[in-house]
Design an enzyme around this catalytic site. Sequence first.
Site, mmCIF file in Angstrom:
data_model
loop_
_atom_site.group_PDB
_atom_site.id
_atom_site.type_symbol
_atom_site.label_atom_id
_atom_site.label_comp_id
_atom_site.label_asym_id
_atom_site.label_seq_id
_atom_site.Cartn_x
_atom_site.Cartn_y
_atom_site.Cartn_z
ATOM 1 N N LYS A 195 14.049 -4.763 -4.467
ATOM 2 C CA LYS A 195 14.099 -3.343 -4.619
ATOM 3 C C LYS A 195 14.000 -2.980 -2.794
ATOM 4 C CE LYS A 195 11.968 0.908 -5.648
ATOM 5 N NZ LYS A 195 10.832 1.809 -6.455
ATOM 6 N N TYR A 236 9.693 -5.654 -3.557
ATOM 7 C CA TYR A 236 9.617 -4.299 -3.342
ATOM 8 C C TYR A 236 9.176 -4.090 -1.915
ATOM 9 C CZ TYR A 236 8.428 0.661 -4.037
ATOM 10 O OH TYR A 236 8.343 2.134 -3.946
ATOM 11 N N TYR A 242 -1.707 -2.112 3.994
ATOM 12 C CA TYR A 242 -2.980 -2.026 4.567
ATOM 13 C C TYR A 242 -3.269 -3.228 5.438
ATOM 14 C CZ TYR A 242 -7.486 -0.784 6.564
ATOM 15 O OH TYR A 242 -8.680 -0.693 7.360
ATOM 16 N N ILE A 263 16.278 1.479 -8.573
ATOM 17 C CA ILE A 263 15.038 1.749 -9.434
ATOM 18 C C ILE A 263 14.638 3.302 -8.829
ATOM 19 C CG2 ILE A 263 12.606 1.267 -9.613
ATOM 20 C CD1 ILE A 263 13.531 -1.654 -9.173
ATOM 21 N N ARG A 307 5.604 3.091 3.342
ATOM 22 C CA ARG A 307 4.454 3.337 2.500
ATOM 23 C C ARG A 307 3.227 2.309 2.841
ATOM 24 N NH1 ARG A 307 5.521 7.239 -2.113
ATOM 25 N NH2 ARG A 307 3.066 7.010 -2.316
ATOM 26 N N THR A 361 4.938 2.538 -7.907
ATOM 27 C CA THR A 361 4.610 3.624 -6.980
ATOM 28 C C THR A 361 4.473 5.103 -7.749
ATOM 29 O OG1 THR A 361 5.374 2.615 -5.151
ATOM 30 C CG2 THR A 361 4.758 5.087 -4.669
ATOM 31 N N THR A 362 5.479 5.453 -8.437
ATOM 32 C CA THR A 362 5.931 6.611 -9.233
ATOM 33 C C THR A 362 4.857 6.821 -10.332
ATOM 34 O OG1 THR A 362 7.952 6.535 -8.423
ATOM 35 C CG2 THR A 362 7.635 8.285 -10.016
#
Length: 294
Positions: free
Chosen positions: A164, A135, A109, A206, A140, A46-47
């Site tokens: 995570k 994850y 989504y 993380i 999100r 993501t980052t």
Amino acid sequence: MSIFEGSGVALVTPFKENGEVDFDKMKELVEFHIANGTDAIIVCGTTGEASTLSHEEHLACIKACVEYVDHRIPVIAGAGSNCTGTAIYLSTEAESYGVDGLLLVTPYYNKATQNGLIAHFTAIANSVKIPIILYNVPSRTGCNIQPETAVTLAKTVPNIVGIKEASGNIAQVVKLAKLADGCIDIYSGNDDQVVPLLSLGGKGVISVTANIAPRDVHDMVKKFMDGDVKGSLDIQLKTIDLCEALFCEVNPIPVKKAVELMGLCGGTMRMPLTEMEPAHVEKLKAAMTAYGLL
């Protein structure tokens, strides 16, 4: 054996002003992290703005990171997708480059049922031989990996070895730790909850904050693992104001500004991410100055 224990940095992807990936700066970032005690590099998460990388760029970033790290610390590649076939493609390619593990985000989504998540992650895991960290970031993705689902996957799919946990729900993590009883490694996905996750048997974090304070995030985990809980907690509390500033806008907008302010790489992002609001920039600068980073 865990893929890693300690601080894994959720690495930013440096871009040139024209929007192209800046591989020279990526190499510099890798050296910065290895020199400052980072225990693993997570690339294209993501980052790392993976959602706006083309497949070709995504894979080029993974391949370059593996080359730059050169086996000095583990490299974990973000390879998740809301399309199972795409995730399999990214995962098998990443495996061929020599990554040490994969980070697979829940389908976003289109979401999935818990049975759908089991089918999705099992199909990806069966396509590779390397270890996998799930994850879970429902804020999100709109899709939550329930503790029972994570444990089922860990117990039935040999190379699903970690998760995570970025739900922010400590009660959920407590339940996960109880049900898992050590069958899955838990990593904090929230920089403000590292010590609480470690106290539940977590293996590390993380981290977004590690992009700018890698030594402290490493030390936070190391001290806890060495039995210095007070020292670990002191670092956790020291980082809280900085964490708040790093998440005053959607990640990775603030951390991209932070690495730019430190001169580590440019702050260019890809739309729909936009420049940080001026008032938030001042808040970030103040927090970084108080922390001693500026």
